[in-house]
Design a protein around this motif. Structure first.
Motif, short mmCIF file in Angstrom:
data_model
loop_
_atom_site.label_atom_id
_atom_site.label_comp_id
_atom_site.label_asym_id
_atom_site.label_seq_id
_atom_site.Cartn_x
_atom_site.Cartn_y
_atom_site.Cartn_z
N PHE A 140 39.91 32.42 46.93
CA PHE A 140 41.11 32.83 46.21
C PHE A 140 42.00 31.64 45.87
N ASN A 141 42.12 30.71 46.78
CA ASN A 141 42.98 29.55 46.53
C ASN A 141 42.49 28.74 45.32
N ILE A 142 41.18 28.67 45.11
CA ILE A 142 40.63 27.97 43.95
C ILE A 142 41.06 28.68 42.67
N LEU A 143 40.88 29.99 42.64
CA LEU A 143 41.30 30.78 41.48
C LEU A 143 42.79 30.61 41.22
N PHE A 144 43.59 30.73 42.27
CA PHE A 144 45.05 30.70 42.12
C PHE A 144 45.54 29.36 41.60
N PHE A 145 45.10 28.28 42.22
CA PHE A 145 45.62 26.97 41.82
C PHE A 145 45.09 26.54 40.45
N LYS A 146 43.88 26.94 40.10
CA LYS A 146 43.39 26.62 38.76
C LYS A 146 44.21 27.35 37.70
N CYS A 147 44.60 28.58 38.00
CA CYS A 147 45.47 29.31 37.08
C CYS A 147 46.82 28.61 36.94
N VAL A 148 47.41 28.23 38.06
CA VAL A 148 48.72 27.58 38.04
C VAL A 148 48.67 26.25 37.29
N GLU A 149 47.59 25.50 37.45
CA GLU A 149 47.51 24.19 36.80
C GLU A 149 47.42 24.28 35.29
N THR A 150 47.09 25.46 34.75
CA THR A 150 46.99 25.58 33.30
C THR A 150 48.33 25.39 32.60
N PHE A 151 49.43 25.66 33.29
CA PHE A 151 50.74 25.51 32.64
C PHE A 151 51.64 24.48 33.33
N ARG A 152 51.19 23.90 34.44
CA ARG A 152 52.01 22.87 35.09
C ARG A 152 51.80 21.49 34.48
N GLN A 153 50.79 21.36 33.64
CA GLN A 153 50.56 20.08 32.99
C GLN A 153 51.63 19.85 31.91
N PRO A 154 52.13 18.61 31.78
CA PRO A 154 53.15 18.33 30.74
C PRO A 154 52.66 18.62 29.33
N LYS A 155 51.37 18.42 29.09
CA LYS A 155 50.79 18.67 27.78
C LYS A 155 49.72 19.74 27.90
N ALA A 156 49.80 20.76 27.05
CA ALA A 156 48.84 21.86 27.12
C ALA A 156 47.61 21.54 26.28
N PHE A 157 46.47 21.31 26.92
CA PHE A 157 45.20 21.12 26.24
C PHE A 157 44.40 22.41 26.36
N VAL A 158 44.11 23.04 25.21
CA VAL A 158 43.50 24.36 25.24
C VAL A 158 42.14 24.34 25.93
N GLU A 159 41.38 23.27 25.74
CA GLU A 159 40.05 23.22 26.35
C GLU A 159 40.12 23.09 27.86
N ILE A 160 41.11 22.34 28.36
CA ILE A 160 41.28 22.20 29.81
C ILE A 160 41.73 23.53 30.41
N LYS A 161 42.70 24.16 29.74
CA LYS A 161 43.22 25.44 30.21
C LYS A 161 42.10 26.48 30.29
N TYR A 162 41.30 26.56 29.26
CA TYR A 162 40.26 27.58 29.24
C TYR A 162 39.22 27.33 30.33
N PHE A 163 38.82 26.08 30.48
CA PHE A 163 37.80 25.79 31.49
C PHE A 163 38.32 26.06 32.90
N LEU A 164 39.58 25.72 33.16
CA LEU A 164 40.16 26.00 34.48
C LEU A 164 40.15 27.50 34.77
N LEU A 165 40.55 28.29 33.79
CA LEU A 165 40.59 29.74 33.98
C LEU A 165 39.19 30.31 34.22
N TYR A 166 38.25 29.89 33.39
CA TYR A 166 36.90 30.47 33.52
C TYR A 166 36.25 30.04 34.83
#
Length: 281
Positions: A140-166
């Motif tokens: 669960f911690n892997i899922l949770f922190f990967k989700c959180v990291e999608t928007f904590r980055q100063p710059k939103a990269f769609v490919e990074i966000k999608y891969f973290l979520l999946y």
């Protein structure tokens, strides 16, 4: 003597008790609290965390939990000792830093309208992240922190966000359904989602956003070919899938999976929000 930490960027008007720790709001005025919390250009002091002591790991976890609620980066300062003075006087009212990356809006209703929702969620999430046996068994911690990291980055990269979520969802699904061997990740994710009550199919030509395979096609295009779109033959017709067209649905679905994992139900979550876009009922 006790410790106090400053909390920046979290909307709160009611105290939250976490065992020996207590989060105290800076204001009880909802509009003021929300204005401070949703400021994208700086971090505003919105609350303090008080208690006898707190570990670095617990502080790290709590910061992530509050960030998840807002879907904005929240900062909790290092603890300082206090002996009875006004705890808010120990911290500046504003921290200037990079522009905060809006993750799409808060995912738990404001405590001004749903009095117990945020307190209940923060308690559950904080406890589960601190439960090493639970996290080891479910990832669960892997899922949770990967989700959180999608928007904590100063710059939103769609490919990074999608891969973290999946990848976070796949890791969690394989752990929970206890299948790390099946190559087709769609099957494991489908099993998890249907067990949680979501209306999905592995293949669904009539509603591609409710097909797990749609999200897997995009993950494969991204991972194997570094592409953010892909054409797929669906019943003899070439259909183009683009991450930008599916990002909202998928990111909201992952949020809802996290709520299911925590067995959080306040009566206000719209479990179909990943399709209709309405987060609360």
């Amino acid at each position: 003597m006790s410790i106090v930490c400053g909390i920046y960027g979290y909307s709160i008007t009611r105290p939250i008790v976490l065992g020996e720790l207590r989060i105290e709001p800076r204001t009880q005025e909802f509009q003021q609290a929300k204005s401070w919390a949703r400021d994208l250009d700086s971090y505003r002091l919105t609350a303090v965390l008080c208690g006898p002591t707190i570990s670095e790991t617990a502080l790290f976890n709590l910061e992530a939990v509050l960030s998840f609620v807002e879907h904005l980066d929240v900062i909790i300062t290092s603890p300082v000792e206090t002996s009875g003075e006004d705890p808010f006087s120990r911290f500046p009212e504003r921290i200037e830093s990079h522009k905060r990356n809006n993750g799409g809006g808060a995912v738990i209703g404001e405590d001004a309208f749903f009095p117990s929702s945020r307190s209940e969620f923060v308690s559950k999430a904080f406890a589960c992240l601190g439960d090493s046996a639970f996290c080891q068994a479910t990832q669960f911690n892997i899922l949770f922190f990967k989700c959180v990291e999608t928007f904590r980055q100063p710059k939103a990269f769609v490919e990074i966000k999608y891969f973290l979520l999946y990848s976070g969802l796949e890791t969690y699904a394989r752990a929970v359904v206890d299948d790390r061997e099946t190559k087709n990740s769609s099957e494991r994710i489908y099993k998890l989602l249907t067990d949680y009550g979501f209306d999905v199919k592995i293949e669904n030509p009539s509603n591609l956003k409710k097909a797990v395979s749609s999200y897997t096609h995009l993950r494969n295009a991204l991972f194997h070919n570094s592409q953010i779109s892909v054409q797929v033959n669906i019943n003899g017709k070439m259909v183009e899938f683009a991450i930008v067209d599916y990002m909202f649905n998928f990111s909201q679905l992952v949020v809802l999976v996290i709520l299911k994992a925590l067995r959080f139900e306040d009566g206000h979550i719209n479990w179909n929000s990943w399709i209709d876009g309405q987060p609360f009922i």
